[in-house]
Motif scaffolding. Sequence first.
Motif, PDB file in Angstrom:
ATOM      1  N   PRO A 173       7.021  -6.543   0.004  1.00 32.68           N
ATOM      2  CA  PRO A 173       6.561  -6.050   1.291  1.00 32.68           C
ATOM      3  C   PRO A 173       5.636  -4.859   1.238  1.00 32.68           C
ATOM      4  O   PRO A 173       4.842  -4.662   2.134  1.00 32.68           O
ATOM      5  CB  PRO A 173       7.873  -5.694   2.014  1.00 32.68           C
ATOM      6  N   SER A 174       5.693  -4.040   0.210  1.00 32.19           N
ATOM      7  CA  SER A 174       4.825  -2.864   0.178  1.00 32.19           C
ATOM      8  C   SER A 174       4.618  -2.425  -1.246  1.00 32.19           C
ATOM      9  O   SER A 174       5.299  -2.867  -2.165  1.00 32.19           O
ATOM     10  CB  SER A 174       5.423  -1.713   0.994  1.00 32.19           C
ATOM     11  N   MET A 175       3.664  -1.483  -1.420  1.00 36.39           N
ATOM     12  CA  MET A 175       3.376  -0.974  -2.757  1.00 36.39           C
ATOM     13  C   MET A 175       4.512  -0.107  -3.278  1.00 36.39           C
ATOM     14  O   MET A 175       4.574   0.222  -4.446  1.00 36.39           O
ATOM     15  CB  MET A 175       2.073  -0.169  -2.733  1.00 36.39           C
ATOM     16  N   SER A 176       5.440   0.314  -2.423  1.00 33.96           N
ATOM     17  CA  SER A 176       6.529   1.194  -2.848  1.00 33.96           C
ATOM     18  C   SER A 176       7.693   0.413  -3.442  1.00 33.96           C
ATOM     19  O   SER A 176       8.498   0.958  -4.185  1.00 33.96           O
ATOM     20  CB  SER A 176       7.022   2.028  -1.657  1.00 33.96           C
ATOM     21  N   VAL A 177       7.828  -0.867  -3.094  1.00 35.80           N
ATOM     22  CA  VAL A 177       8.953  -1.669  -3.549  1.00 35.80           C
ATOM     23  C   VAL A 177       8.573  -2.378  -4.831  1.00 35.80           C
ATOM     24  O   VAL A 177       7.644  -3.176  -4.862  1.00 35.80           O
ATOM     25  CB  VAL A 177       9.367  -2.689  -2.468  1.00 35.80           C
ATOM     26  N   ILE A 178       9.291  -2.087  -5.922  1.00 34.79           N
ATOM     27  CA  ILE A 178       8.992  -2.664  -7.225  1.00 34.79           C
ATOM     28  C   ILE A 178      10.256  -3.333  -7.745  1.00 34.79           C
ATOM     29  O   ILE A 178      11.317  -2.701  -7.799  1.00 34.79           O
ATOM     30  CB  ILE A 178       8.533  -1.584  -8.233  1.00 34.79           C
ATOM     31  N   PRO A 179      10.184  -4.624  -8.091  1.00 34.86           N
ATOM     32  CA  PRO A 179      11.374  -5.293  -8.636  1.00 34.86           C
ATOM     33  C   PRO A 179      11.934  -4.533  -9.840  1.00 34.86           C
ATOM     34  O   PRO A 179      11.195  -3.896 -10.599  1.00 34.86           O
ATOM     35  CB  PRO A 179      10.836  -6.667  -9.045  1.00 34.86           C
ATOM     36  N   GLU A 180      13.243  -4.645 -10.024  1.00 32.56           N
ATOM     37  CA  GLU A 180      13.935  -3.855 -11.042  1.00 32.56           C
ATOM     38  C   GLU A 180      13.359  -4.086 -12.437  1.00 32.56           C
ATOM     39  O   GLU A 180      13.132  -3.133 -13.189  1.00 32.56           O
ATOM     40  CB  GLU A 180      15.434  -4.203 -11.018  1.00 32.56           C
ATOM     41  N   LYS A 181      13.104  -5.348 -12.798  1.00 34.57           N
ATOM     42  CA  LYS A 181      12.630  -5.630 -14.152  1.00 34.57           C
ATOM     43  C   LYS A 181      11.254  -5.023 -14.403  1.00 34.57           C
ATOM     44  O   LYS A 181      10.939  -4.595 -15.513  1.00 34.57           O
ATOM     45  CB  LYS A 181      12.606  -7.140 -14.406  1.00 34.57           C
ATOM     46  N   GLN A 182      10.406  -5.004 -13.353  1.00 35.22           N
ATOM     47  CA  GLN A 182       9.101  -4.376 -13.501  1.00 35.22           C
ATOM     48  C   GLN A 182       9.226  -2.860 -13.553  1.00 35.22           C
ATOM     49  O   GLN A 182       8.494  -2.179 -14.271  1.00 35.22           O
ATOM     50  CB  GLN A 182       8.190  -4.790 -12.343  1.00 35.22           C
ATOM     51  N   LEU A 183      10.207  -2.334 -12.810  1.00 36.53           N
ATOM     52  CA  LEU A 183      10.385  -0.887 -12.748  1.00 36.53           C
ATOM     53  C   LEU A 183      10.801  -0.307 -14.091  1.00 36.53           C
ATOM     54  O   LEU A 183      10.331   0.761 -14.501  1.00 36.53           O
ATOM     55  CB  LEU A 183      11.428  -0.542 -11.676  1.00 36.53           C
ATOM     56  N   VAL A 184      11.674  -1.020 -14.810  1.00 41.06           N
ATOM     57  CA  VAL A 184      12.192  -0.495 -16.077  1.00 41.06           C
ATOM     58  C   VAL A 184      11.377  -0.955 -17.274  1.00 41.06           C
ATOM     59  O   VAL A 184      11.626  -0.522 -18.402  1.00 41.06           O
ATOM     60  CB  VAL A 184      13.668  -0.907 -16.267  1.00 41.06           C
ATOM     61  N   ALA A 185      10.406  -1.848 -17.048  1.00 33.25           N
ATOM     62  CA  ALA A 185       9.614  -2.355 -18.176  1.00 33.25           C
ATOM     63  C   ALA A 185       8.740  -1.260 -18.766  1.00 33.25           C
ATOM     64  O   ALA A 185       8.344  -0.309 -18.079  1.00 33.25           O
ATOM     65  CB  ALA A 185       8.744  -3.522 -17.711  1.00 33.25           C
ATOM     66  N   SER A 186       8.439  -1.387 -20.044  1.00 33.71           N
ATOM     67  CA  SER A 186       7.526  -0.447 -20.700  1.00 33.71           C
ATOM     68  C   SER A 186       6.140  -0.586 -20.086  1.00 33.71           C
ATOM     69  O   SER A 186       5.802  -1.607 -19.482  1.00 33.71           O
ATOM     70  CB  SER A 186       7.458  -0.740 -22.197  1.00 33.71           C
ATOM     71  N   TRP A 187       5.332   0.463 -20.282  1.00 29.19           N
ATOM     72  CA  TRP A 187       3.963   0.420 -19.766  1.00 29.19           C
ATOM     73  C   TRP A 187       3.157  -0.695 -20.421  1.00 29.19           C
ATOM     74  O   TRP A 187       2.251  -1.262 -19.821  1.00 29.19           O
ATOM     75  CB  TRP A 187       3.267   1.753 -19.997  1.00 29.19           C
ATOM     76  N   ALA A 188       3.462  -1.011 -21.667  1.00 30.53           N
ATOM     77  CA  ALA A 188       2.767  -2.077 -22.392  1.00 30.53           C
ATOM     78  C   ALA A 188       3.785  -2.850 -23.202  1.00 30.53           C
ATOM     79  O   ALA A 188       4.687  -2.244 -23.804  1.00 30.53           O
ATOM     80  CB  ALA A 188       1.679  -1.512 -23.287  1.00 30.53           C
ATOM     81  N   ILE A 189       3.659  -4.192 -23.215  1.00 29.93           N
ATOM     82  CA  ILE A 189       4.651  -5.021 -23.894  1.00 29.93           C
ATOM     83  C   ILE A 189       3.969  -6.032 -24.793  1.00 29.93           C
ATOM     84  O   ILE A 189       2.839  -6.451 -24.550  1.00 29.93           O
ATOM     85  CB  ILE A 189       5.559  -5.744 -22.883  1.00 29.93           C
TER      86      ILE A 189
END
Length: 971
Positions: free
Chosen positions: A637-653
């Motif tokens: 719904p917005s740029m503020s809501v980030i799914p948990e897996k994306q939130l905890v993921a490293s900046w680069a994988i």
Amino acid sequence: LGKPGGGDMYVRVAEPAKDPALVGLDGSVQGIVQNIIDKEMNDNSWSLMQRFNFANSVVCDQVRDTQAEWAVVYVWLRYSQIRVLDWQRKHHTQPRQLSDAQLRLVTNLARRWKGCGRLRWLIRMTLSCVGHGGSSGMGQRIRDDILAIMRNDRSWRRGSMYEEWHQKLHNNTCPDDIIICDALVKYWKGNGDIHAYRNHLKECNLTNERLASYEQPIHSEPIFNGSIKDKIISDLERYGALLKTVHVGTDLKDNYDRVRGFLSEGCRKKLDEYLYFRDCNHALEDQLWANTHARQAVYDQISAGASDEQARDLLYLDLALDGDARRVVEAAKAPFDGSIKATLGVLRASAAGLALSEGELESAGQLKKIEAELGMITEKIAHSGESHELGLRCAAAMTGSKNLLSAIIDRFHGAMDTESKAMGKAFCADLEIRETFVEESIRGSPAYVFSSLLRRSEPEVRRIAHLGPYSVISPFSEETTGILYCYTHLKECQGEQLEAGSIIVAGSCGGDEDVPAKVSYVIIGTTVDVLSHVAVRARNEHHGLIACLDSDEMAKLKAMKGSTCKAKLEGENFLIEVVKHTLGSSLSLSALQGVVKRVKSKNLITPPDGGLGSGSLSTVGKVGSKLDFSAQMTRVPSMSVIPEKQLVASWAIRPSVYTSELVGSKSMNLKRLLALGLPDWIHVPTSVTIPNGAMKKVLNDEANADLKTEFKKLRVQANGSSSGDTSFCAALRDCIMRLHLPEGLADSLRGVLDELGCDDIDGSLDGTWDAVKGVWASLWNERAHLARRKLGMTAEEVDMAVLCQKVVDADYAFVIHTANPITGDRDEIYAEVVVGLGETLVGNAPGQALGFTVRKGAAADLYPEVKSFPSKAFALKGGSFIFRSDSNAEDLEGFAGAGLHDSIPLAAQQRVDVDYATERLVNNDAFRGGVMEQVARIGMAVEEVLGGMSQDVEGCMKDGEYFVVQARPQV
């Protein structure tokens, strides 16, 4: 104050208001243009002599070596040449003064031509707007020789047309006098035929009103005296030659005579040879080659150290030769002897001649390469005869020629379109003259002859290649009825709301356009790569995409503009019928009613029935149906809501931790290829991905709090905008590009560069960050926004990962569809190959790729069939590292995601001209066959590894090694 020559002085105490017509002109030329307008548009006395003197001072003192400034000079003098500007106003000029002024100006133009290699085309055109002029003695002859003509009949001295003309010539001779003299010759040769006299004046737009407007007006008409007919005709013809020498300067005989005294022996031989071929009416090919060789000899003599005066005379000789070649071509009713060899010979000679006129521009080198490629084809035809494959190669060379001509035309528009409209408005030129100024300049340029010959050669080339006028890129099976719209470029229709069933005809496309919803057919007047992004999107959106490669057929389609038409693809036939004439159509209803055009697209990749049938690649819905994306993507719904897996993921994988929640299909497929394994000879470059959600995390970083607020406001504006509004897109992109780099991401980017093998990590960090932001910002490309809006999607529903790879500086790049995208045949591969990096292919750079099909079978039993030869004028090289868009929306059914978002190289890629006369992909059959077979094997291997689903594969070849850089399910 000691002003030289005395006289009044003035001091400007305030800057005058600039002419409104100057708005939009480049700032560097506004001062020059304002000075010209001030001189031309006041009520003071003015004449051609004063204009040429002032032009000489502008050329010597104000014009630098810039295209913008030289374009101003050309536009000014061209408006003078076509009589928009006054030739005489409250001023009498003796002919010797005029000829002196012309001679000084054109001598300085020749001097500047010698030192401006890249601007020679423009200075040469400027020379053609001014007569050669001559010494004071030549100007004086205009006055003296008319007196000699008058002595033939004493009764002419009072009140006759001849006396009126004599007075005009004494006071203000001008190019109109050439028309008057030619009209008199026709009159005397017709035994006093006054209609011949009047008709010639009318044909040259010299009206009675203009004749009466001279300060020494001409009101009367000529009188005939049969006893002196032969003498008068002889005198008038000599006098006409004198007038042309002063006012025009492009008569071939006169120019040849002028340079005989210093012409080299070699140059003289070439000129004599051309004149002999022309006068004996040799084959057009021989005449054009002789003309080109003579012109080359002229340029060689200029380059050998000619003085400014000699260069001036030689340039006018070149203009005369060029004009003579044009007349030869236009006079040729049957320019070819019916053989492809003669056709190619004429085109080669014309291309070589145009290259001379292009000076030191890149186009000159490209024309020489086209000439060499046509020569190579001619040799093969002479050795082995006509063949379908050689016909395709001819067609590719012609496509390259057309694309080059398009670039030349674009250069004309870029150089003088704004200037001609602004100055024309200031000069009070008619709107039609202003609007057609550039087109008329092009028609008068050397490029027009080459264009004319290409058009006349096209039927013969297409006959041998077994090509019809149409090439079906994306089929559409339904019959449609809608209004036909015409555009110069496809991008002009982006964002428009068109009626269901609409048909779009566009002169060209860039490859990244978004076509309005509900359109059924798009017909493009240039080649389109079958595997380019615009073609992939056409198939995904289910509208027909067709290239029309016949200029006559394209003209017929454009004539239907505004009419309601019925259109359908039936196998190899494209049918279009006017069912209702609409206001604005170019033809009358009676001319169009019931006309149906059935055109076969022979030996092209064409659908048997326009549909995908039971073997279709995907389930195809009806155009305009509502598509449900709920099962295919997670709504955010917005740029503020980030799914948990994306939130905890490293900046680069790395690929080992890729999941569908973190990366797009490009990254996921590379993971599968690495995990499941391709044959050892197929390589996959090292890849690292910045995952979905990374941009949202950067926006939420404290350092970007202000930018986040700005971004939200812009998003509110975007959400409330109308469907075709893109005015906010640039601001959103700019906001993303100003994001600050969080420390954690900075460390990760350093790791990415290290993983990819970067030698200068710190020196490349800023560029890497800009590239990553550029990929994110491409979410707000106008075409991406319009595509989302068309299907009711929001930007928040699109996740954007960034796939980071080391660029393979490829010798060749390819795209493979493992199911033929035109026919839907799963047992046939369609692939395209280009020289250099693949951006010229997927971005639909002008020209064609090497296109071919292969029936799937045993790896050792493949038989590629060539469908098109390559004709792209340039290849791309370099780039070091590339950051590719990898969104979750690019492969959704019904969403035209292919190519909507950007892939950005760390270092700028370099354009390199391609010489197809020496390119192995074209002239080495064994090499070409080997490449096509290996590319087909790669497609089959990737499809097998990924579970048998049809795949869209991009890859490249470097030093004999093959790489797959990305693969995704074929839409």
